[in-house]
Design an enzyme around this catalytic site. Structure first.
Site, PDB file in Angstrom:
ATOM      1  N   HIS A 109      46.514  26.292  35.205  1.00 49.12           N
ATOM      2  CA  HIS A 109      45.236  26.828  34.737  1.00 49.12           C
ATOM      3  C   HIS A 109      45.244  27.110  33.248  1.00 49.12           C
ATOM      4  O   HIS A 109      44.412  27.868  32.758  1.00 49.12           O
ATOM      5  CB  HIS A 109      44.877  28.102  35.523  1.00 49.12           C
ATOM      6  CG  HIS A 109      44.521  27.805  36.954  1.00 49.12           C
ATOM      7  ND1 HIS A 109      44.533  28.781  37.926  1.00 49.12           N
ATOM      8  CD2 HIS A 109      44.178  26.661  37.569  1.00 49.12           C
ATOM      9  CE1 HIS A 109      44.184  28.236  39.078  1.00 49.12           C
ATOM     10  NE2 HIS A 109      43.976  26.949  38.904  1.00 49.12           N
ATOM     11  N   CYS A 117      40.287  22.191  21.276  1.00 45.95           N
ATOM     12  CA  CYS A 117      39.156  21.940  20.377  1.00 45.95           C
ATOM     13  C   CYS A 117      38.042  21.195  21.111  1.00 45.95           C
ATOM     14  O   CYS A 117      38.275  20.144  21.716  1.00 45.95           O
ATOM     15  CB  CYS A 117      39.614  21.108  19.177  1.00 45.95           C
ATOM     16  SG  CYS A 117      38.248  20.715  18.063  1.00 45.95           S
TER      17      CYS A 117
HETATM   18  C1  BV8 Z   1      38.455  22.827  40.937  1.00 48.45           C
HETATM   19  C2  BV8 Z   1      42.301  30.674  34.597  1.00 48.45           C
HETATM   20  C3  BV8 Z   1      37.961  20.544  41.385  1.00 48.45           C
HETATM   21  C4  BV8 Z   1      41.410  31.428  33.695  1.00 48.45           C
HETATM   22  C5  BV8 Z   1      41.471  30.736  36.895  1.00 48.45           C
HETATM   23  C6  BV8 Z   1      37.062  24.647  47.972  1.00 48.45           C
HETATM   24  C7  BV8 Z   1      37.937  23.615  47.662  1.00 48.45           C
HETATM   25  C8  BV8 Z   1      38.205  23.267  46.316  1.00 48.45           C
HETATM   26  C9  BV8 Z   1      37.594  23.990  45.273  1.00 48.45           C
HETATM   27  C10 BV8 Z   1      36.722  25.001  45.597  1.00 48.45           C
HETATM   28  C11 BV8 Z   1      36.443  25.329  46.920  1.00 48.45           C
HETATM   29  N1  BV8 Z   1      35.544  26.339  46.902  1.00 48.45           N
HETATM   30  C12 BV8 Z   1      35.263  26.664  45.631  1.00 48.45           C
HETATM   31  C13 BV8 Z   1      35.959  25.872  44.823  1.00 48.45           C
HETATM   32  C14 BV8 Z   1      35.957  25.914  43.369  1.00 48.45           C
HETATM   33  C15 BV8 Z   1      36.860  26.974  42.764  1.00 48.45           C
HETATM   34  C16 BV8 Z   1      37.349  28.024  43.706  1.00 48.45           C
HETATM   35  O1  BV8 Z   1      38.434  27.909  44.298  1.00 48.45           O
HETATM   36  N2  BV8 Z   1      36.575  29.105  43.832  1.00 48.45           N
HETATM   37  C17 BV8 Z   1      36.998  30.227  44.626  1.00 48.45           C
HETATM   38  C18 BV8 Z   1      36.441  31.515  44.023  1.00 48.45           C
HETATM   39  C19 BV8 Z   1      36.532  30.011  46.073  1.00 48.45           C
HETATM   40  N3  BV8 Z   1      37.996  26.312  42.164  1.00 48.45           N
HETATM   41  C20 BV8 Z   1      37.857  25.744  40.945  1.00 48.45           C
HETATM   42  O2  BV8 Z   1      36.813  25.678  40.341  1.00 48.45           O
HETATM   43  C21 BV8 Z   1      39.096  25.075  40.378  1.00 48.45           C
HETATM   44  N4  BV8 Z   1      38.780  23.717  40.000  1.00 48.45           N
HETATM   45  O3  BV8 Z   1      38.346  23.088  42.112  1.00 48.45           O
HETATM   46  O4  BV8 Z   1      38.252  21.560  40.425  1.00 48.45           O
HETATM   47  C22 BV8 Z   1      39.247  20.035  41.961  1.00 48.45           C
HETATM   48  C23 BV8 Z   1      39.542  20.264  43.316  1.00 48.45           C
HETATM   49  C24 BV8 Z   1      40.733  19.767  43.843  1.00 48.45           C
HETATM   50  C25 BV8 Z   1      41.616  19.085  43.014  1.00 48.45           C
HETATM   51  C26 BV8 Z   1      41.308  18.905  41.669  1.00 48.45           C
HETATM   52  C27 BV8 Z   1      40.131  19.391  41.135  1.00 48.45           C
HETATM   53  C28 BV8 Z   1      39.564  25.782  39.108  1.00 48.45           C
HETATM   54  C29 BV8 Z   1      39.980  27.192  39.432  1.00 48.45           C
HETATM   55  C30 BV8 Z   1      40.688  27.806  38.222  1.00 48.45           C
HETATM   56  C31 BV8 Z   1      39.943  29.027  37.731  1.00 48.45           C
HETATM   57  N5  BV8 Z   1      40.735  29.684  36.698  1.00 48.45           N
HETATM   58  N6  BV8 Z   1      42.251  31.272  35.925  1.00 48.45           N
HETATM   59  C32 BV8 Z   1      41.825  32.863  33.569  1.00 48.45           C
HETATM   60  O5  BV8 Z   1      42.962  33.212  33.945  1.00 48.45           O
HETATM   61  O6  BV8 Z   1      40.996  33.631  33.093  1.00 48.45           O
HETATM   62  S1  BV8 Z   1      41.498  31.450  38.411  1.00 48.45           S
HETATM   63  C33 BV8 Z   1      42.441  32.849  38.459  1.00 48.45           C
HETATM   64  O7  BV8 Z   1      42.277  33.482  39.736  1.00 48.45           O
HETATM   65  C34 BV8 Z   1      43.941  32.598  38.441  1.00 48.45           C
HETATM   66  O8  BV8 Z   1      44.323  31.562  37.587  1.00 48.45           O
HETATM   67  C35 BV8 Z   1      44.317  32.309  39.856  1.00 48.45           C
HETATM   68  O9  BV8 Z   1      44.309  30.934  40.113  1.00 48.45           O
HETATM   69  C36 BV8 Z   1      43.169  32.853  40.616  1.00 48.45           C
HETATM   70  C37 BV8 Z   1      43.637  33.736  41.727  1.00 48.45           C
HETATM   71  O10 BV8 Z   1      44.248  34.803  41.143  1.00 48.45           O
HETATM   72  P1  BV8 Z   1      45.705  35.287  41.642  1.00 48.45           P
HETATM   73  O11 BV8 Z   1      46.683  34.765  40.684  1.00 48.45           O
HETATM   74  O12 BV8 Z   1      45.942  34.983  43.087  1.00 48.45           O
HETATM   75  O13 BV8 Z   1      45.486  36.821  41.430  1.00 48.45           O
HETATM   76  P2  BV8 Z   1      44.725  37.830  42.397  1.00 48.45           P
HETATM   77  O14 BV8 Z   1      44.411  39.048  41.607  1.00 48.45           O
HETATM   78  O15 BV8 Z   1      43.616  37.121  43.119  1.00 48.45           O
HETATM   79  O16 BV8 Z   1      45.838  38.169  43.470  1.00 48.45           O
HETATM   80  C38 BV8 Z   1      47.017  38.820  43.049  1.00 48.45           C
HETATM   81  C39 BV8 Z   1      47.934  38.867  44.260  1.00 48.45           C
HETATM   82  O17 BV8 Z   1      49.178  39.454  43.863  1.00 48.45           O
HETATM   83  C40 BV8 Z   1      47.372  39.725  45.374  1.00 48.45           C
HETATM   84  O18 BV8 Z   1      47.564  39.044  46.613  1.00 48.45           O
HETATM   85  C41 BV8 Z   1      48.210  40.996  45.331  1.00 48.45           C
HETATM   86  O19 BV8 Z   1      48.446  41.531  46.618  1.00 48.45           O
HETATM   87  C42 BV8 Z   1      49.512  40.471  44.761  1.00 48.45           C
HETATM   88  N7  BV8 Z   1      50.267  41.477  43.991  1.00 48.45           N
HETATM   89  C43 BV8 Z   1      49.765  42.479  43.198  1.00 48.45           C
HETATM   90  N8  BV8 Z   1      50.803  43.169  42.656  1.00 48.45           N
HETATM   91  C44 BV8 Z   1      51.953  42.579  43.106  1.00 48.45           C
HETATM   92  C45 BV8 Z   1      51.617  41.506  43.936  1.00 48.45           C
HETATM   93  N9  BV8 Z   1      52.535  40.735  44.554  1.00 48.45           N
HETATM   94  C46 BV8 Z   1      53.837  41.040  44.325  1.00 48.45           C
HETATM   95  N10 BV8 Z   1      54.243  42.053  43.533  1.00 48.45           N
HETATM   96  C47 BV8 Z   1      53.333  42.840  42.912  1.00 48.45           C
HETATM   97  N11 BV8 Z   1      53.750  43.845  42.131  1.00 48.45           N
END
Ligand code: BV8
Length: 233
Positions: A109, A117
């Site tokens: 990501h 750019c």
């Molecule tokens: C795409 C970068 C096409 C920017 C991010 C169905 C199928 C395919 C796609 C989709 C679909 N439905 C919707 C989509 C599109 C969408 C998507 O998935 N939407 C979601 C909301 C449903 N996806 C996209 O648009 C992606 N592109 O699909 O292109 C394609 C498809 C297939 C193949 C090729 C192309 C692009 C998505 C990228 C978005 N950019 N970040 C930035 O950082 O600002 S997303 C961002 O949130 C992160 O990068 C990460 O990927 C994502 C999830 O975050 P996590 O890292 O999991 O963090 P989170 O807070 O959610 O969870 C933290 C976890 O840690 C928790 O479980 C917690 O319990 C745990 N934790 C906390 N503390 C600890 C811990 N664990 C251990 N120890 C601790 N101390």
């Protein structure tokens, strides 16, 4: 698992949580402060460039104030000491894996410390701010954006990731909620290709049912313990 040769690891925001970097979805997480569609989409950037550039400037600046934690160091140790192949894929845009010594990190990501750019589409290492619309070091156009993958954009190096998953003996997911695709689907791809799947997370993720084993707890404890098991079976 002594015949382990190829490991694919996916990390998420949870591995950096204990370093003091906000995750996205826990209490007070990044997305609670901003609507996801406002700051992490190309449409949001087109509509509110200053908000989006400021959001990433704030996160880039915060990097200087945090350090890798034991989980990052343990993965760097695994990469160096494991006799087989380790591919470290991260959804995180921070540089904590690299600062802990990991040498081949695949940022699917993108990265806070890189600027893309909009004119020449070239990337440049970037440690400063972007809100002041500095010129692209290559073509001089004032069109730099954060080099991160927003919703609706294609994640980086997907072919390389899928090729590694196809060959993997073990897929390990660390610190991710399994809420965002295609990363959240990697465990299913790995299982379909015959790999074992392990999850190390603070709580059960959206994809927990797909893993052979889920260990719940903090990454700074679980990851070093797991690496020790792999290196000293
Ligand atoms: C795409 C970068 C096409 C920017 C991010 C169905 C199928 C395919 C796609 C989709 C679909 N439905 C919707 C989509 C599109 C969408 C998507 O998935 N939407 C979601 C909301 C449903 N996806 C996209 O648009 C992606 N592109 O699909 O292109 C394609 C498809 C297939 C193949 C090729 C192309 C692009 C998505 C990228 C978005 N950019 N970040 C930035 O950082 O600002 S997303 C961002 O949130 C992160 O990068 C990460 O990927 C994502 C999830 O975050 P996590 O890292 O999991 O963090 P989170 O807070 O959610 O969870 C933290 C976890 O840690 C928790 O479980 C917690 O319990 C745990 N934790 C906390 N503390 C600890 C811990 N664990 C251990 N120890 C601790 N101390």
């Amino acid at each position: 698992m002594n015949d382990l040769r190829k490991i694919v690891i996916l990390t998420g925001a949870g591995i950096s949580a204990e370093s003091g970097i906000d995750t996205f979805r826990s209490e007070g997480g990044l997305w609670e402060q901003h609507k996801i569609e406002d700051v992490a989409t190309p449409e949001g950037f087109a509509r509110y460039p200053e908000l989006v550039l400021g959001f990433y400037d704030m996160r880039r600046e915060a990097l200087a104030k945090v350090e890798p934690n034991a989980a990052h160091y343990a993965l760097a140790r695994l990469e160096q000491e494991f006799a087989g192949d380790v591919l470290l894929v991260t959804q995180n845009v921070d540089d904590l894996h690299e600062r802990a010594g990991a040498r081949h990190v695949l940022h699917m990501h993108g990265e806070l410390k890189s600027a893309l750019c909009g004119a020449c589409e070239m990337r440049s290492g970037w440690n400063a701010t972007l809100s002041d619309r500095p010129p692209c070091p290559i073509c001089k156009a004032p069109m730099l954006r954060p080099d991160v993958v927003w919703f609706g954009e294609m994640p980086y190096q997907m072919e390389r990731i899928y090729a590694a998953i196809r060959e993997a003996d073990l897929f390990v997911s660390i610190g991710t909620s399994g809420a965002v695709y295609p990363a959240a689907g990697f465990v299913r791809d790995a299982k379909d290709c015959g790999a074992a799947a392990l999850e190390l997370n603070l709580e059960a993720s959206d994809g927990s049912a797909w893993f052979d084993e889920s260990r719940l707890g903090k990454a700074s404890r679980l990851v070093p313990e797991w690496v020790e098991q792999i290196l000293r079976p």
